[in-house]
Design a protein around this motif. Structure first.
Motif, short mmCIF file in Angstrom:
data_model
loop_
_atom_site.label_atom_id
_atom_site.label_comp_id
_atom_site.label_asym_id
_atom_site.label_seq_id
_atom_site.Cartn_x
_atom_site.Cartn_y
_atom_site.Cartn_z
N PHE A 33 -14.27 -6.79 49.57
CA PHE A 33 -14.36 -7.99 48.74
C PHE A 33 -15.19 -9.06 49.43
N GLY A 34 -15.02 -9.20 50.74
CA GLY A 34 -15.78 -10.22 51.47
C GLY A 34 -17.27 -9.92 51.49
N SER A 35 -17.63 -8.66 51.73
CA SER A 35 -19.06 -8.32 51.74
C SER A 35 -19.66 -8.45 50.34
N SER A 36 -18.88 -8.12 49.33
CA SER A 36 -19.37 -8.29 47.95
C SER A 36 -19.60 -9.76 47.65
N MET A 37 -18.68 -10.63 48.10
CA MET A 37 -18.83 -12.06 47.88
C MET A 37 -20.06 -12.59 48.61
N LEU A 38 -20.22 -12.21 49.87
CA LEU A 38 -21.33 -12.71 50.67
C LEU A 38 -22.67 -12.16 50.20
N PHE A 39 -22.79 -10.85 50.16
CA PHE A 39 -24.08 -10.25 49.83
C PHE A 39 -24.41 -10.37 48.35
N GLY A 40 -23.41 -10.38 47.49
CA GLY A 40 -23.67 -10.58 46.07
C GLY A 40 -24.28 -11.94 45.80
N THR A 41 -23.78 -12.95 46.51
CA THR A 41 -24.32 -14.30 46.35
C THR A 41 -25.74 -14.38 46.88
N ILE A 42 -25.97 -13.80 48.05
CA ILE A 42 -27.30 -13.85 48.66
C ILE A 42 -28.30 -13.05 47.84
N VAL A 43 -27.93 -11.85 47.46
CA VAL A 43 -28.85 -11.00 46.70
C VAL A 43 -29.16 -11.61 45.33
N GLY A 44 -28.15 -12.20 44.69
CA GLY A 44 -28.38 -12.85 43.40
C GLY A 44 -29.35 -14.01 43.52
N THR A 45 -29.20 -14.81 44.57
CA THR A 45 -30.11 -15.94 44.79
C THR A 45 -31.52 -15.44 45.08
N LEU A 46 -31.64 -14.42 45.92
CA LEU A 46 -32.97 -13.88 46.24
C LEU A 46 -33.63 -13.28 45.00
N ALA A 47 -32.86 -12.62 44.16
CA ALA A 47 -33.42 -12.04 42.94
C ALA A 47 -33.91 -13.13 42.00
N ASP A 48 -33.16 -14.23 41.90
CA ASP A 48 -33.60 -15.34 41.06
C ASP A 48 -34.89 -15.95 41.59
N LYS A 49 -34.97 -16.12 42.91
CA LYS A 49 -36.18 -16.69 43.51
C LYS A 49 -37.37 -15.76 43.32
N GLN A 50 -37.14 -14.46 43.48
CA GLN A 50 -38.22 -13.49 43.31
C GLN A 50 -38.74 -13.50 41.87
N GLU A 51 -37.82 -13.56 40.92
CA GLU A 51 -38.23 -13.59 39.51
C GLU A 51 -39.00 -14.87 39.20
N ALA A 52 -38.52 -15.98 39.74
CA ALA A 52 -39.20 -17.26 39.48
C ALA A 52 -40.60 -17.25 40.08
N SER A 53 -40.75 -16.70 41.29
CA SER A 53 -42.08 -16.69 41.91
C SER A 53 -43.02 -15.69 41.22
N SER A 54 -42.47 -14.60 40.68
CA SER A 54 -43.34 -13.65 39.98
C SER A 54 -43.74 -14.15 38.60
N ASN A 55 -42.96 -15.07 38.03
CA ASN A 55 -43.29 -15.62 36.71
C ASN A 55 -44.19 -16.85 36.78
N ASN A 56 -44.46 -17.34 38.00
CA ASN A 56 -45.30 -18.54 38.12
C ASN A 56 -46.73 -18.29 37.66
N GLY A 57 -47.23 -17.10 37.84
CA GLY A 57 -48.61 -16.80 37.46
C GLY A 57 -48.76 -16.43 36.00
N ARG A 58 -47.67 -16.27 35.29
CA ARG A 58 -47.73 -15.87 33.88
C ARG A 58 -47.59 -17.07 32.97
N HIS A 59 -48.19 -16.97 31.82
CA HIS A 59 -48.07 -18.07 30.82
C HIS A 59 -47.45 -17.56 29.58
#
Length: 108
Positions: A82-108
């Motif tokens: 449960f602890g690793s799910s809480m820690l890594f789930g939060t980190i991975v979710g944030t990284l995925a959101d940042k990755q998606e936002a940076s990949s969508n910056n070049g698109r209109h």
């Protein structure tokens, strides 16, 4: 001890219900009926998935006990999971959101 947990759960449920029912119209966000339908369907599905996940706990406990793990070791395994799910789930979710936002910056 089990009665204690039921009482705490009931008290916290009553607090949440009182807070939700105590809202007035200015505290609520106006949303479309389509969004409200989606939200309600999501909450029902999410609740079913979480109930299914919760129900597998006794089977996992039994599996660990048949492999010779003690009660304390099984508790440590559950807490670690449960602890690793809480820690890594939060980190991975944030990284995925940042990755998606940076990949969508070049698109209109």
């Amino acid at each position: 001890m089990e009665l204690f947990y039921f009482m705490v759960f009931g008290a916290l449920g009553a607090v949440v219900a009182a807070l939700e029912l105590g809202k007035n119209n200015k505290d609520r966000i106006n949303t479309s009926p389509a969004f409200n339908s989606f939200k309600n369907n999501y909450l029902v599905f999410y609740s079913l998935v979480m109930a299914g996940d919760w129900l597998q706990g006794p089977y996992v406990y039994y599996l660990y006990s048949t492999y010779g793990f003690g009660k304390g070791e099984i508790g440590q395994l559950f807490i670690t999971g449960f602890g690793s799910s809480m820690l890594f789930g939060t980190i991975v979710g944030t990284l995925a959101d940042k990755q998606e936002a940076s990949s969508n910056n070049g698109r209109h």
